[in-house]
Design an enzyme around this catalytic site. Structure first.
Site, short mmCIF file in Angstrom:
data_model
loop_
_atom_site.label_atom_id
_atom_site.label_comp_id
_atom_site.label_asym_id
_atom_site.label_seq_id
_atom_site.Cartn_x
_atom_site.Cartn_y
_atom_site.Cartn_z
N CYS A 14 0.77 -1.13 0.10
CA CYS A 14 0.00 0.29 0.05
C CYS A 14 1.09 1.41 -0.13
O CYS A 14 0.26 2.32 -0.04
CB CYS A 14 -0.95 -0.05 1.25
SG CYS A 14 -2.31 -1.37 1.20
N GLU A 25 -0.98 5.66 13.60
CA GLU A 25 -0.56 7.14 12.70
C GLU A 25 -0.68 8.13 13.61
O GLU A 25 0.09 9.00 13.72
CB GLU A 25 -1.59 7.26 11.60
CG GLU A 25 -1.18 6.72 10.31
CD GLU A 25 -2.03 7.53 9.30
OE1 GLU A 25 -1.41 8.37 8.52
OE2 GLU A 25 -3.10 7.09 8.99
N LYS A 30 -9.25 8.54 2.01
CA LYS A 30 -10.11 7.32 1.97
C LYS A 30 -11.11 7.22 2.48
O LYS A 30 -12.16 6.13 2.10
CB LYS A 30 -9.17 6.20 2.71
CG LYS A 30 -7.61 6.08 2.03
CD LYS A 30 -6.77 4.73 2.85
CE LYS A 30 -5.57 4.70 2.19
NZ LYS A 30 -4.51 5.70 2.56
N HIS A 88 -9.73 2.62 -0.54
CA HIS A 88 -8.45 2.30 -0.33
C HIS A 88 -8.10 1.61 -1.51
O HIS A 88 -8.62 0.28 -1.50
CB HIS A 88 -8.22 1.71 0.95
CG HIS A 88 -6.50 1.33 1.22
ND1 HIS A 88 -5.63 1.69 0.37
CD2 HIS A 88 -6.17 0.74 2.37
CE1 HIS A 88 -4.44 1.50 0.84
NE2 HIS A 88 -4.79 0.67 1.84
#
Length: 422
Positions: free
Chosen positions: A169, A320, A341, A346
């Site tokens: 990703c 995150e 997203k 995604h």
């Protein structure tokens, strides 16, 4: 003298629109493109929602022969590249072909065509002994991920370095980062770079079902992607592509090109920890951010907007948040952060480039796109995640981050050219 890299062309094929303008209109309106899967009957699956592109290859100018030869991900990449090239105004026939390269990212490459061909070859799984005569003559192109990068190279006449980057990703960030490094070191003057993925297929949906990474919120697909929300329960699978024309700064200046942003920093790290698990302290992502900012020669307090990975899984969003606090310090609490997203889903390897397109447009328009569906902020995600509504703000410096299965953590810094003083 340091060679500097700028973006002079942007092309996007994303859910909810066709092209850069429709993509930006969707983001700034806060609308979502997540719906029930229509490509096949999803009734047997745990997660039955996705963000699909309204993509017609014939309307994009692709011939029947090209459509037969190219996987859907390649078709999206070629269409996005065509928009980026036209947007840049660069005459590729005026650039020595060995000074032009391609760097394309993809996580699952030709998954769509590989699955379709398996179903034909095996008669939908009923035959163990198969006859290869039933296969498409282009099966090798589907099997070889680099074929997509080759198609882009043929489209623009690139005879320099041509690469397919596949880091899960983070592929969309890493492909652009790799392209920038090739320009900086002097290997190329122009790079066509970006990413494309079309993973909305039964086998890919089943893979994410098996590990419960995607959301089971099937009764409300438009609101299924909820990054940083207390009620989030997985990401929404998507498809899409974004491609850029990257140029060495003086090369762009000599031809009077319009410059969107300068790519001033890039870094990637691996957590060497777990295929899907993330350490709660966000140390590896924070380290990638630190190195990218150092390469940009900017203090963390200069960051005006952070485009988060924001997948909408419990683990990622906490990870995150910790990484932003660790890398930006107290400035993290004053910085607008959002996840697109929530609106376009995604798209695995493609999303990093799609997010970079959003970042470049945020700089151009001085608008921060919102995090849609963020109605109940998670107390553990206690930063300014720009809920629901786009926000006007001066945006000179943008940080975009990505996190991928396998432990990949990447960061890219984009800056308004007039804000850079080197």
């Amino acid at each position: 003298m340091t060679r500097r890299v700028v973006i002079t062309g942007i092309g996007v094929r994303a859910p909810g629109g066709s092209g850069k303008k429709e993509f930006w209109d969707l983001l700034t309106s806060g609308r979502t493109a997540t719906r029930t899967i229509s490509f096949f009957d999803p009734g047997a699956f745990r997660s039955r929602v996705a963000a699909e592109c309204a993509f017609d290859p014939a309307q994009e100018g692709l011939t029947p022969r090209q459509v037969r030869r190219m996987d859907r991900a390649t078709q999206l990449a070629v269409a996005a590249a065509d928009e980026a090239v036209n947007d840049s105004g660069l005459r590729f026939d005026a650039v020595p072909p060995h000074r032009v390269g391609v760097s394309l990212g993809s996580a699952v490459a030709a998954a769509t065509s590989l699955e379709e061909e398996y179903l034909v070859l095996s008669d939908s799984g009923r035959e163990w002994l198969v006859d290869h005569d039933h296969l498409s003559p282009h099966m090798f192109d589907y099997l070889t991920p680099g074929a997509a990068a080759g198609e882009l190279a043929w489209a623009v006449g690139a005879e320099g370095p041509v690469t397919l980057v596949s880091d899960g990703c983070t592929s969309g960030l890493d492909a652009v980062g790799h392209a920038c490094e090739l320009i900086r070191e002097g290997t190329a003057d122009v790079m066509v770079a970006g990413a494309s993925d079309t993973p909305i297929t039964p086998i890919v949906v089943a893979c994410f079902d098996a590990i419960k990474a995607t959301t089971p919120r099937n009764d409300d697909p438009e609101h299924a992607s909820r990054p940083f929300d207390r009620t989030r329960n997985g990401f929404v699978l998507a498809e899409g592509a974004a491609v850029f024309v990257l140029e060495e700064l003086e090369h762009a200046r000599r031809r009077g090109a319009r410059v969107y942003v300068e790519v001033t920093g890039y870094a990637t790290r691996l957590n060497a920890h777990h295929m899907t698990g993330l350490k709660p302290d966000g140390r590896e992502m924070a380290e990638a951010i630190r190195v990218a900012l150092d390469e940009s020669r900017v203090d963390p307090t200069a960051v005006d907007y952070v485009n988060a990975h924001g997948s909408g899984t419990k683990q990622n969003d906490r990870h995150e948040t910790a990484a932003f606090k660790r890398s930006l310090g107290e400035h993290a609490r004053r910085t607008p952060i959002s996840s697109i997203k929530s609106m376009v889903g995604h798209s695995l390897g493609a999303i990093g480039s799609i997010e970079l397109a959003a970042c470049a447009l945020a700089v151009e328009h001085n608008v921060v796109p919102p995090t849609a569906n963020l109605h109940e902020p998670d107390p553990e995600c206690d930063l300014d995640y720009v809920p629901l509504t786009a926000r006007e703000a001066r945006v000179d410096t943008v940080l975009s981050v990505g996190s991928g299965f396998g432990g990949f953590q990447s960061a890219v810094v984009l800056r308004r050219p007039s804000a850079v003083r080197w």
